[in-house]
Design an enzyme around this catalytic site. Sequence first.
Site, short mmCIF file in Angstrom:
data_model
loop_
_atom_site.label_atom_id
_atom_site.label_comp_id
_atom_site.label_asym_id
_atom_site.label_seq_id
_atom_site.Cartn_x
_atom_site.Cartn_y
_atom_site.Cartn_z
N ASP A 1 0.86 -1.18 0.00
CA ASP A 1 0.00 0.00 0.00
C ASP A 1 0.90 1.24 0.00
OD1 ASP A 1 -2.34 1.79 0.41
OD2 ASP A 1 -3.34 -0.08 0.93
N HIS B 1 -2.67 3.28 -4.83
CA HIS B 1 -2.13 2.88 -3.53
C HIS B 1 -0.71 2.35 -3.64
CE1 HIS B 1 -5.45 3.60 -0.83
NE2 HIS B 1 -6.30 2.99 -1.63
N GLU C 1 -9.88 2.70 -5.09
CA GLU C 1 -9.62 4.10 -4.75
C GLU C 1 -8.54 4.73 -5.63
OE1 GLU C 1 -10.84 3.96 -0.02
OE2 GLU C 1 -8.73 3.87 -0.57
#
Length: 768
Positions: A193, A268, A334
């Site tokens: 991440d 990410h 995202e």
Amino acid sequence: MKRTSLIFILFLLEVLPSKAQLAPSIIPAPMQLQMDTGYFLIDKQVSLHLPAGAEELKPTVNFFIHAMQEVSGLQLPINKPATRQIALVMDKNLNLKEEGYQLIVTPGKITIHASSKAGVLYAFQSLLQTLPQVRTNAALRVPCMRINDEPRFAWRGMHLDVSRHFFSPAVVKNYIDLMAMYKMNTFHWHLVDDQGWRIEIKKYPKLTGIGAWRVDQTNLVWGSRPQAKPGEDPSYGGYYTQDQIKDIVAYAAQRNITVVPEIEMPGHVASAIAGYPELSCTGEFQLPLTGGNYTNMSSNYCAGKDAVFNFLQDVLTEVMNIFPSTYIHIGGDEVDKAPWKKCALCQARIKKEGLKNEDELQSYFMKRIEKFIISKKRKMIGWDEILEGGLAPEAAVMSWRGEAGGIEAAKMNHYVVMTPGNPCYFDHYQAGPEGEPLAIGGFNTLKKVYDYEPIPKELNATNRKYVLGAQGNVWTEFITTAEHLEYMVLPRMLALAETVWSPAANKNWDDFNRRIQYHFRAFDQKGLHYSPGNYTVDIRPESKEGKLTVSLSTEIPAARIYYTTDGSLPNASATLYERPIPVNNSILLKAVTIQNGKLMNLRPAEQAFTAHKAFGSTVTYEKMPSKYYPANGPNSLTDGIRGKAAAGKFWHGFNGNDLVATVDMGTVKEISTILLGCFQNYGDWIFFPSSVSFETSEDGKQFIAAGTVKTDISPETRGGMVKDFKVKLPVTKARFVRVTAKVIEACPPGHPGAGKPAWLFADEIVVE
């Protein structure tokens, strides 16, 4: 054997005491359980008997022998003459699923029938749950019984984020042990991440040399950590070598757990870009992220550079060489597509491939990666955002933003794993939140997890078969220690384990609550950290016909609730709750749970009710709030409760839609002030409305503008905060009040959800 519900079996145990004894507290509840009299004694006169040619069972048998030695001190011999036997029978014709088993306990013999080593392991786990969990040096007795058992779902998962906070291999193994004890079979390991790259990739040493380390700011709340500055020591972090990972994968396999690695893309990935800036659209140097501040940071791979795909193929090749799992998780969530919009190479890719927009560019990215994964005879799985722009041909979907993505994918004949934030995110509060360790927000109690049904009603019989199962997720922005990790997982993992293993018809909250008390004692003996349950009193207002009442409840069966309405601390001498409480004026209600004469709350639950002229009034909506944030029902905006600075139960949530609410006060009243309370939390995608407009009417048809208030707080402001949008007007006669709150256009640039629909949260409409 005929399948009988657990409830009926428990009934038989109560009404036939001469035949049966108390059922052991096995979690998850077996599909079929029949008790008998007597017990099997475990002592030095017991031998473990294996069938000929059972080489594949050796790791499983070794696990059981070690576990038995831990609790009994006995080293069970194999295939030796003995007074009593624990015998394994491999039966390929057993009429149970592959992971199923049959366990028969008589005074002279324990017999395990299974068609696979997984079935043998789960029979062992059920057997171990009938015994003490730590060594007592007492003679061990297994009650005589017969179990036929098999799992309801194939994917019974737990997730762990080790990027936000690194956990040692020993902690990861302990996590796997907990999963195995409760028959969970899939460990989703979130290795990559923005804030940390945790897996050694030998071809790209800077991924861990740089990307695995950041400036230590664990003393600050995640969202308020400043970005690193040149010269600061990146001392916090860590990574797993490939040898360590191979060891963990083998350790999990011995416990019938498949480890599914997650290698995030295309977003990410700030940790990768810190080591290799050329992978981003800008190619600019940046330091590893310290927390949730993304200002001017690149967190996406450039979708226009072929070098990015070459890099990812190299990475995934090394990953697949050490992880034998069928599925490889590629994230996909995202993605901030704003950099792609500005990138000449990304725009050239869109034009060359005939794509419509950046959503289709993400789909192109995913499909290209999936093609490579399929070439290695593996399958791709990703978060539900991979649906955007078109789903890759054979991809499976992990549905986290509610169930909508999973429903859509299943209807397209794609496999899905259900893991909606509500109730499957175990980083959310499980009690309190008063007295609980700091969490990211939300409120997923043990009972909410237990009551979850992974197959949505929207799916027909054909589509339902694509639901592989469900998974609990643990994100670690607020979890920095092994003790905190245990506390957030236990006991919610047990509730999920029963949900994904036991037949839906067998589930019974009261019985589960009885059985879990045994496991709490076992946790105490082992020194494990856990939540004792949600003893918090739920205070639930209800408006009906202009009158407000309050109901009190607790998740704990047989517990009693005592309350006060004058702000004083309640105890067993306070008023016992027996029926809904009428609320006619402003009060401060406090309530506690008392069980077996003991006060179970560190602090009482409390709620202030503020009376005003719209108090208890009926509310109608142009568009109803999200089903995931319904607060206390349609009249929550007039229940006299003000929401607090956390995304809890008192807020109505609207995703990408304006709030348009009309309040009917029942009669014409003189008013001079109207306000709407709203909430903002950047990290939760919740933002103040751009403006709130107020109107009044005497007849509900002709409305007169009363004023508009614009927000004075930027959507980029971090942290949770509450703001009242308020207008004052000359004394006006009105029966109806209409409030329109305009949601911002989208999550702002630089936000992880940039360009995606924003949430608007509102609570009370106060009229004075």
